[in-house]
Design a protein around this motif. Structure first.
Motif, PDB file in Angstrom:
ATOM      1  N   ARG A   1       0.637  -1.296  -0.089  1.00 40.34           N
ATOM      2  CA  ARG A   1       0.054   0.561   0.217  1.00 40.34           C
ATOM      3  C   ARG A   1       0.605   1.181  -0.159  1.00 40.34           C
ATOM      4  NH1 ARG A   1      -3.752  -3.096   5.043  1.00 40.34           N
ATOM      5  NH2 ARG A   1      -4.547  -4.003   3.592  1.00 40.34           N
ATOM      6  N   LYS A   2       0.303   2.117  -0.143  1.00 35.89           N
ATOM      7  CA  LYS A   2       0.874   3.772  -0.860  1.00 35.89           C
ATOM      8  C   LYS A   2       1.179   4.325   1.435  1.00 35.89           C
ATOM      9  CE  LYS A   2      -0.248   5.193  -4.832  1.00 35.89           C
ATOM     10  NZ  LYS A   2      -0.467   6.020  -5.451  1.00 35.89           N
ATOM     11  N   VAL A   3       0.592   3.956   1.945  1.00 36.96           N
ATOM     12  CA  VAL A   3       0.972   3.900   3.289  1.00 36.96           C
ATOM     13  C   VAL A   3       0.851   3.026   4.723  1.00 36.96           C
ATOM     14  CG1 VAL A   3      -0.351   5.804   5.573  1.00 36.96           C
ATOM     15  CG2 VAL A   3      -0.934   6.131   3.137  1.00 36.96           C
ATOM     16  N   ILE A   4       1.963   3.423   5.117  1.00 34.87           N
ATOM     17  CA  ILE A   4       2.558   2.353   6.169  1.00 34.87           C
ATOM     18  C   ILE A   4       2.657   2.627   7.604  1.00 34.87           C
ATOM     19  CG2 ILE A   4       4.711   0.341   6.888  1.00 34.87           C
ATOM     20  CD1 ILE A   4       2.966  -0.292   3.894  1.00 34.87           C
ATOM     21  N   ALA A   5       2.497   2.288   8.349  1.00 37.79           N
ATOM     22  CA  ALA A   5       2.722   2.762   9.883  1.00 37.79           C
ATOM     23  C   ALA A   5       3.766   2.195  11.394  1.00 37.79           C
ATOM     24  CB  ALA A   5       1.234   2.537  10.960  1.00 37.79           C
ATOM     25  N   VAL A   6       4.757   2.806  11.232  1.00 36.95           N
ATOM     26  CA  VAL A   6       5.397   1.987  12.605  1.00 36.95           C
ATOM     27  C   VAL A   6       5.111   2.514  13.693  1.00 36.95           C
ATOM     28  CG1 VAL A   6       7.692   1.945  12.686  1.00 36.95           C
ATOM     29  CG2 VAL A   6       7.160   2.379  10.382  1.00 36.95           C
ATOM     30  N   LEU A   7       4.605   1.901  14.663  1.00 35.76           N
ATOM     31  CA  LEU A   7       4.319   2.490  15.608  1.00 35.76           C
ATOM     32  C   LEU A   7       4.909   1.725  17.284  1.00 35.76           C
ATOM     33  CD1 LEU A   7       1.666   1.658  13.990  1.00 35.76           C
ATOM     34  CD2 LEU A   7       0.424   1.360  16.408  1.00 35.76           C
ATOM     35  N   ASP A   8       5.339   2.690  17.587  1.00 37.37           N
ATOM     36  CA  ASP A   8       6.298   2.640  18.933  1.00 37.37           C
ATOM     37  C   ASP A   8       5.430   2.428  20.358  1.00 37.37           C
ATOM     38  OD1 ASP A   8       8.315   3.284  20.765  1.00 37.37           O
ATOM     39  OD2 ASP A   8       9.549   3.532  19.757  1.00 37.37           O
ATOM     40  N   HIS A   9       5.104   1.663  20.499  1.00 33.23           N
ATOM     41  CA  HIS A   9       4.211   1.783  22.300  1.00 33.23           C
ATOM     42  C   HIS A   9       5.048   2.500  23.041  1.00 33.23           C
ATOM     43  CE1 HIS A   9       2.034  -0.925  19.955  1.00 33.23           C
ATOM     44  NE2 HIS A   9       2.262  -2.135  20.158  1.00 33.23           N
ATOM     45  N   GLU A  10       5.996   2.701  23.660  1.00 37.46           N
ATOM     46  CA  GLU A  10       6.812   2.796  24.915  1.00 37.46           C
ATOM     47  C   GLU A  10       7.054   4.349  24.528  1.00 37.46           C
ATOM     48  OE1 GLU A  10      10.818   2.336  26.473  1.00 37.46           O
ATOM     49  OE2 GLU A  10       9.947   0.829  26.164  1.00 37.46           O
ATOM     50  N   LYS A  11       6.866   4.530  23.902  1.00 40.47           N
ATOM     51  CA  LYS A  11       6.622   6.560  22.830  1.00 40.47           C
ATOM     52  C   LYS A  11       5.135   7.098  22.782  1.00 40.47           C
ATOM     53  CE  LYS A  11      11.681   7.558  21.644  1.00 40.47           C
ATOM     54  NZ  LYS A  11      12.036   7.704  20.083  1.00 40.47           N
ATOM     55  N   LYS A  12       5.002   5.641  22.614  1.00 42.49           N
ATOM     56  CA  LYS A  12       3.345   6.519  21.954  1.00 42.49           C
ATOM     57  C   LYS A  12       3.157   7.361  21.125  1.00 42.49           C
ATOM     58  CE  LYS A  12       1.261   6.341  26.211  1.00 42.49           C
ATOM     59  NZ  LYS A  12       2.376   5.111  27.517  1.00 42.49           N
ATOM     60  N   GLN A  13       4.023   6.507  19.890  1.00 36.42           N
ATOM     61  CA  GLN A  13       4.234   7.515  18.706  1.00 36.42           C
ATOM     62  C   GLN A  13       4.192   6.726  17.285  1.00 36.42           C
ATOM     63  OE1 GLN A  13       7.241  10.877  18.634  1.00 36.42           O
ATOM     64  NE2 GLN A  13       8.713   9.232  17.872  1.00 36.42           N
TER      65      GLN A  13
END
Length: 317
Positions: free
Chosen positions: A224-236
């Protein structure tokens, strides 16, 4: 601070300096306090900071900053190949060359410069390059920093040759993360991928998110054209938007591989993750006079916003 976007002088937000080795670099800033640093060595983004001055890209503490080595971190540009094949060096030569500031940049879309501080760089092949890769090209790179802190890289490769040529490409982005075991990637579910740890065997991603507990070296195809990298500890969450770049490389060397790399700390794999917008499986082919454009836009949003409101299907710029 305190500038309104109407009076913000984008030219004043661009500073040309030199690094410790005397190599030119350009620092971009926005009125909120975010910044990006681009080295003329490799056209490589070496730093991207948010409005609080926090670094968002990983650079190894053992990185070698001296040309002709590519620096371990930031966003190296892999061109005209990704990986290691033929007579070219690993990931091609663009990341090891000295780029020039482009005084005559092309006209891009209006929103590619509006309200942004940006720099245009240019790479042309040297006589030496033509011996190993006998194709004349012009590679133009625009790096821009938006008012909201988004970082955008736009690459344009033009064939100025008498004959057709093909290349592969990647923005080899090293994200700084709090702890790799607390990170997950969304947007790659159901994609096919080639696993470099299994002789490039083809698999289909089964999970609804990609998490990390061992070495990963994969090429996700037609993503897809959008990918998300979630960092739980930083909540970002890092949001990756891409155009002209169908593939995604995901890489973390983990413990064993880290110890074998001279320009990488033994434990640093815990703080980094490479997620590259790329065009690798089907190389880009340009006829004489043709041009290709590959765009990457990086944003950082709070994770709560992302998981509830981010539409991974739509994307675009």
């Amino acid at each position: 601070m305190g500038h309104s976007s109407a009076v913000w002088d984008c030219k004043a937000a661009i500073e040309k300096t030199k690094d410790l080795n005397g190599v030119g670099q350009v620092v971009l800033r926005n009125p909120q306090g975010a910044s990006a640093q681009v080295s003329l060595h490799g056209g490589q983004v070496t730093s991207w900071r948010n409005e609080h001055g926090e670094e968002l890209l990983f650079t190894s503490s053992k990185a070698i900053f001296k040309p002709p080595k590519a620096m371990r971190g930031g966003i190296p540009i892999c061109f005209p190949q990704f990986g290691n094949c033929g007579s070219l060096e690993l990931h091609g030569f663009a990341r090891n060359k000295l780029w020039a500031i482009d005084d005559n940049p092309p006209v891009l879309r209006p929103n590619d410069s509006q309200g942004k501080s940006f720099v245009d760089l240019l790479l042309k092949p040297s006589e030496e390059d033509l011996k190993f890769w006998p194709h004349s090209f012009e590679f133009r790179l625009r790096v821009s920093l938006a008012m909201n802190g988004d970082l955008t890289l736009i690459s344009r490769v033009r064939n100025v040759n008498g004959k057709m040529f093909s290349f592969s490409f990647a923005y080899h982005t090293y994200f700084l993360v709090s702890d790799i075991s607390e990170v997950r990637i969304e947007g790659l579910e159901t994609c096919d991928y080639l696993d470099n740890l299994c002789h490039r065997e083809r698999f289909t991603e089964q999970g609804d998110a990609l998490t990390f507990e061992s070495e990963v070296d994969r090429l996700y195809l037609s993503s897809r054209k959008v990918i998300a990298v979630l960092d739980h500890e930083k909540k970002q969450t890092y949001v990756i938007r891409k155009e002209g770049l169908p593939d995604v490389v995901v890489w973390n060397p983990w413990e064993k591989k880290s110890k074998s790399m001279v320009d990488f700390g033994d434990e640093e794999y815990k703080q980094m993750l490479c997620v590259d917008a790329a065009a690798i499986e089907k190389p880009i082919t340009l006829k004489p006079g043709e041009e290709w454009t590959g765009r990457l836009q990086l944003s950082v949003v709070p994770s709560s916003f992302c998981s509830e409101n981010l539409d991974l299907e739509k994307g675009g710029f």
